[in-house]
Design an enzyme around this catalytic site. Structure first.
Site, PDB file in Angstrom:
ATOM      1  N   SER A 122       3.061   7.180  -4.735  1.00 39.94           N
ATOM      2  CA  SER A 122       1.800   6.961  -4.021  1.00 39.94           C
ATOM      3  C   SER A 122       1.453   8.188  -3.187  1.00 39.94           C
ATOM      4  CB  SER A 122       2.004   5.759  -3.092  1.00 39.94           C
ATOM      5  OG  SER A 122       0.965   5.673  -2.147  1.00 39.94           O
ATOM      6  N   TYR A 146       6.874   1.280   3.773  1.00 41.17           N
ATOM      7  CA  TYR A 146       6.489   1.297   2.358  1.00 41.17           C
ATOM      8  C   TYR A 146       6.539   2.732   1.820  1.00 41.17           C
ATOM      9  CZ  TYR A 146       3.437   1.567  -1.710  1.00 41.17           C
ATOM     10  OH  TYR A 146       2.925   1.867  -2.946  1.00 41.17           O
ATOM     11  N   LYS A 150       8.990   4.804  -1.156  1.00 41.66           N
ATOM     12  CA  LYS A 150       8.526   5.630  -2.281  1.00 41.66           C
ATOM     13  C   LYS A 150       9.171   7.019  -2.204  1.00 41.66           C
ATOM     14  CE  LYS A 150       5.896   2.709  -4.349  1.00 41.66           C
ATOM     15  NZ  LYS A 150       6.244   2.180  -5.670  1.00 41.66           N
TER      16      LYS A 150
HETATM   17  P1  NAD Z   1       1.135  -5.517  -8.050  1.00 42.36           P
HETATM   18  O1  NAD Z   1       1.751  -6.252  -6.918  1.00 42.36           O
HETATM   19  O2  NAD Z   1      -0.132  -6.038  -8.616  1.00 42.36           O
HETATM   20  O3  NAD Z   1       2.174  -5.378  -9.255  1.00 42.36           O
HETATM   21  C1  NAD Z   1       3.568  -5.305  -9.036  1.00 42.36           C
HETATM   22  C2  NAD Z   1       4.249  -6.222 -10.038  1.00 42.36           C
HETATM   23  O4  NAD Z   1       5.659  -6.166  -9.809  1.00 42.36           O
HETATM   24  C3  NAD Z   1       3.828  -7.684  -9.893  1.00 42.36           C
HETATM   25  O5  NAD Z   1       3.518  -8.213 -11.151  1.00 42.36           O
HETATM   26  C4  NAD Z   1       5.050  -8.355  -9.284  1.00 42.36           C
HETATM   27  O6  NAD Z   1       5.174  -9.710  -9.681  1.00 42.36           O
HETATM   28  C5  NAD Z   1       6.163  -7.481  -9.807  1.00 42.36           C
HETATM   29  N1  NAD Z   1       7.377  -7.500  -8.974  1.00 42.36           N
HETATM   30  C6  NAD Z   1       7.431  -7.405  -7.610  1.00 42.36           C
HETATM   31  N2  NAD Z   1       8.713  -7.464  -7.213  1.00 42.36           N
HETATM   32  C7  NAD Z   1       9.474  -7.591  -8.332  1.00 42.36           C
HETATM   33  C8  NAD Z   1      10.859  -7.696  -8.569  1.00 42.36           C
HETATM   34  N3  NAD Z   1      11.737  -7.728  -7.562  1.00 42.36           N
HETATM   35  N4  NAD Z   1      11.276  -7.811  -9.841  1.00 42.36           N
HETATM   36  C9  NAD Z   1      10.418  -7.799 -10.874  1.00 42.36           C
HETATM   37  N5  NAD Z   1       9.079  -7.718 -10.709  1.00 42.36           N
HETATM   38  C10 NAD Z   1       8.622  -7.606  -9.452  1.00 42.36           C
HETATM   39  O7  NAD Z   1       0.969  -4.003  -7.588  1.00 42.36           O
HETATM   40  P2  NAD Z   1       0.166  -2.813  -8.263  1.00 42.36           P
HETATM   41  O8  NAD Z   1      -1.016  -2.523  -7.418  1.00 42.36           O
HETATM   42  O9  NAD Z   1      -0.016  -3.066  -9.704  1.00 42.36           O
HETATM   43  O10 NAD Z   1       1.205  -1.632  -8.023  1.00 42.36           O
HETATM   44  C11 NAD Z   1       2.135  -1.247  -9.019  1.00 42.36           C
HETATM   45  C12 NAD Z   1       3.003  -0.127  -8.476  1.00 42.36           C
HETATM   46  O11 NAD Z   1       2.164   0.961  -8.092  1.00 42.36           O
HETATM   47  C13 NAD Z   1       3.803  -0.491  -7.226  1.00 42.36           C
HETATM   48  O12 NAD Z   1       5.067   0.117  -7.320  1.00 42.36           O
HETATM   49  C14 NAD Z   1       2.992   0.093  -6.096  1.00 42.36           C
HETATM   50  O13 NAD Z   1       3.789   0.414  -4.998  1.00 42.36           O
HETATM   51  C15 NAD Z   1       2.432   1.347  -6.753  1.00 42.36           C
HETATM   52  N6  NAD Z   1       1.187   1.821  -6.121  1.00 42.36           N
HETATM   53  C16 NAD Z   1       0.140   0.964  -5.999  1.00 42.36           C
HETATM   54  C17 NAD Z   1      -1.043   1.402  -5.394  1.00 42.36           C
HETATM   55  C18 NAD Z   1      -2.214   0.469  -5.187  1.00 42.36           C
HETATM   56  O14 NAD Z   1      -3.073   0.766  -4.342  1.00 42.36           O
HETATM   57  N7  NAD Z   1      -2.322  -0.636  -5.925  1.00 42.36           N
HETATM   58  C19 NAD Z   1      -1.136   2.722  -4.951  1.00 42.36           C
HETATM   59  C20 NAD Z   1      -0.047   3.574  -5.112  1.00 42.36           C
HETATM   60  C21 NAD Z   1       1.121   3.094  -5.706  1.00 42.36           C
HETATM   61  C1  WQD Z   2      -9.438   2.396   2.419  1.00 47.43           C
HETATM   62  C2  WQD Z   2     -10.386   2.755   3.566  1.00 47.43           C
HETATM   63  C3  WQD Z   2      -9.710   1.827   5.678  1.00 47.43           C
HETATM   64  C4  WQD Z   2     -10.200  -2.374   4.542  1.00 47.43           C
HETATM   65  C5  WQD Z   2      -3.616   1.731   0.852  1.00 47.43           C
HETATM   66  C6  WQD Z   2      -2.174   2.124   1.082  1.00 47.43           C
HETATM   67  C7  WQD Z   2      -1.775   3.215   0.145  1.00 47.43           C
HETATM   68  C8  WQD Z   2      -2.076   2.833  -1.297  1.00 47.43           C
HETATM   69  C9  WQD Z   2      -3.488   2.360  -1.468  1.00 47.43           C
HETATM   70  C10 WQD Z   2      -0.103   1.866  -2.272  1.00 47.43           C
HETATM   71  C11 WQD Z   2      -9.671   3.129   4.862  1.00 47.43           C
HETATM   72  C12 WQD Z   2     -11.005   1.225   5.223  1.00 47.43           C
HETATM   73  C13 WQD Z   2     -10.137  -0.987   4.576  1.00 47.43           C
HETATM   74  C14 WQD Z   2     -11.220  -3.020   5.261  1.00 47.43           C
HETATM   75  C15 WQD Z   2     -12.051  -0.871   5.966  1.00 47.43           C
HETATM   76  N1  WQD Z   2      -1.252   1.763  -1.757  1.00 47.43           N
HETATM   77  N2  WQD Z   2     -11.047  -0.252   5.263  1.00 47.43           N
HETATM   78  N3  WQD Z   2     -12.114  -2.239   5.951  1.00 47.43           N
HETATM   79  O1  WQD Z   2      -5.260   2.329   3.414  1.00 47.43           O
HETATM   80  O2  WQD Z   2      -6.318   4.151   1.981  1.00 47.43           O
HETATM   81  O3  WQD Z   2      -4.430   2.862   1.120  1.00 47.43           O
HETATM   82  O4  WQD Z   2      -3.789   1.336  -0.512  1.00 47.43           O
HETATM   83  O5  WQD Z   2       0.574   2.841  -2.450  1.00 47.43           O
HETATM   84  O6  WQD Z   2      -0.428   3.470   0.323  1.00 47.43           O
HETATM   85  O7  WQD Z   2      -2.041   2.578   2.421  1.00 47.43           O
HETATM   86  O8  WQD Z   2      -6.590   1.740   1.312  1.00 47.43           O
HETATM   87  O9  WQD Z   2      -8.318   0.108   0.727  1.00 47.43           O
HETATM   88  O10 WQD Z   2      -6.789  -0.370   2.689  1.00 47.43           O
HETATM   89  O11 WQD Z   2      -8.502   1.436   2.895  1.00 47.43           O
HETATM   90  O12 WQD Z   2     -12.888  -0.230   6.609  1.00 47.43           O
HETATM   91  O13 WQD Z   2     -11.334  -4.261   5.290  1.00 47.43           O
HETATM   92  O14 WQD Z   2     -11.153   1.586   3.871  1.00 47.43           O
HETATM   93  O15 WQD Z   2      -9.716   2.041   7.065  1.00 47.43           O
HETATM   94  O16 WQD Z   2     -10.445   4.118   5.478  1.00 47.43           O
HETATM   95  P1  WQD Z   2      -5.652   2.820   2.094  1.00 47.43           P
HETATM   96  P2  WQD Z   2      -7.536   0.617   1.876  1.00 47.43           P
END
Ligand code: NAD
Ligand code: WQD
Length: 334
Positions: A122, A146, A150
């Protein structure tokens, strides 16, 4: 080539399963459904017109992983916990699932001599920007548990590669994934009150929530609201297919997956207004603790190494999210 997709029923995982099948890969989903359900895989099956094999299992169960890995050539590891706020309250759960879970996976892979891995990292590993756009050379500094998980996994992967250079590892650093598949069958469906901006906006648009809370309008950005690099989840999914295609070369490489452009909270609300045909109500609230004013990626390494770049626009992201929202949740829990 057969791919084990941990977390394949989740938001990014399910979209990636579609693109993997489209690209001709075989796959096996491994998920404990803790933040997803069998229903999502049924929707994926509907989109691709074929059955998606899956195992219900936990990534902390090394023996179950070893069984699942038999016959696989590579792994895409999505499974994990992803809420920054929750990670502050339950850090041990985050270390357990994200760090210990990955350790179990790596040990199982090592045992079976499967050494090709794509890992979901991330942009949060960059912490507060020392310069923008973020290149992969930006110093790494997590600012919450979190992000720390990572970062620890990234370091573990780099150490593993130093110890055994026959591994091929792609660390993908996602920026802000939003949007949904064009079918409207799969998308982001957070349980409870959404933490992230886009699902919250979509729920206001459909009438499930009253108004959007804008967290801060006094940042040093173009309109005072937070700026992020939003990326369509389908573009992100395609990035994983491209990453797998370069895993024939041994390496341990970290690559940004972002669009390379910053949009403010008010830009996103404005773009959503256009697709849903109304002016969504919003209220300015104090800044959310821990938020960064602005960040966006330099996506040039992805272009160079993966021949990948984000193609879909902010309007595409909002349109697909709106389509998913009205198809799935119109009027629920209003
Ligand atoms: P998500 O929660 O929708 O998907 C994660 C999946 O992993 C789910 O289906 C959940 O059931 C499964 N899971 C959780 N714990 C588990 C375990 N112990 N064993 C087996 N399965 C398990 O999340 P996502 O948004 O699809 O994110 C996927 C990956 O990408 C994550 O590692 C997350 O940290 C990373 N990521 C997400 C974002 C984002 O904004 N969505 C941003 C950057 C990184
Ligand atoms: C986006 C912008 C908020 C909600 C998060 C994690 C990051 C990654 C992606 C996993 C910011 C603003 C938000 C609301 C708002 N996940 N906001 N009102 O915080 O950039 O990233 O998700 O790896 O690690 O931190 O995403 O969508 O929460 O916020 O004004 O109700 O929207 O302040 O500027 P963020 P977000």
């Amino acid at each position: 080539m057969k791919i084990l997709v941990t977390g394949g029923a989740g938001y990014i995982g399910s979209h990636t399963c579609v693109e993997l099948i489209n690209a001709g890969f075989n796959l096996l989903v491994y998920d404990n459904f803790s933040n997803s359900s069998r229903q999502t895989l049924k929707s994926v099956e509907k989109i691709v017109g074929q059955e998606i094999p899956y195992i219900i299992g936990d990534v902390r169960d090394e023996a179950a992983l070893e069984n699942a890995l038999i016959g696989c050539d590579a792994v895409i590891h999505f499974a994990g916990l992803k809420s920054v706020g929750e990670s502050v309250v339950k850090p041990l759960s985050y270390y357990d699932t994200n760090v210990y879970g990955t350790l179990c996976l790596l040990r199982a892979m090592q045992k079976l001599q499967i050494k090709k891995l794509v890992f979901s990292s991330s942009a949060t590993v960059y912490g507060n920007p020392e310069f923008l756009p973020f290149t992969e050379k930006h110093p790494l500094r997590a600012t919450n548990p979190y992000g720390e998980t990572k970062l620890v996994v990234e370091e573990m992967l780099r150490d593993l590669y130093v110890s055994d250079s026959t591994w091929a590892i792609m660390i993908l650093r996602y920026f802000n994934p939003i949007g949904a598949h064009e079918s409207g069958l799969i998308g982001e469906d957070p349980k409870g009150i959404p933490n992230n901006l886009m699902p919250f906006i979509a729920q206001v648009a459909v009438g499930k929530r009253e108004k959007v809370s804008v967290f801060g309008d006094d940042y040093p950005t173009k309109d005072g609201t937070g700026v992020r690099d939003y990326i369509h989840v389908v573009d992100l999914a395609i990035g994983h297919v491209k990453a797998l295609q370069v895993l024939n070369k041994t390496q341990c490489t970290a690559i940004n997956l972002g669009a390379g452009k910053g949009y403010s909270v008010l830009d996103i609300i404005g773009a959503f207004n256009k697709v849903c045909g109304k002016d969504l109500p919003y209220v300015i609230m104090p800044r959310r603790s821990g938020d960064i004013a602005e960040f966006y990626s330099d996506p040039s390494l992805a272009k160079e190494m993966l021949c990948w770049e984000a193609k879909r626009t902010i309007d595409d992201m909002c349109q697909s999210m709106w389509n998913f929202q009205i198809k799935n949740f119109k009027g629920h829990e209003v």
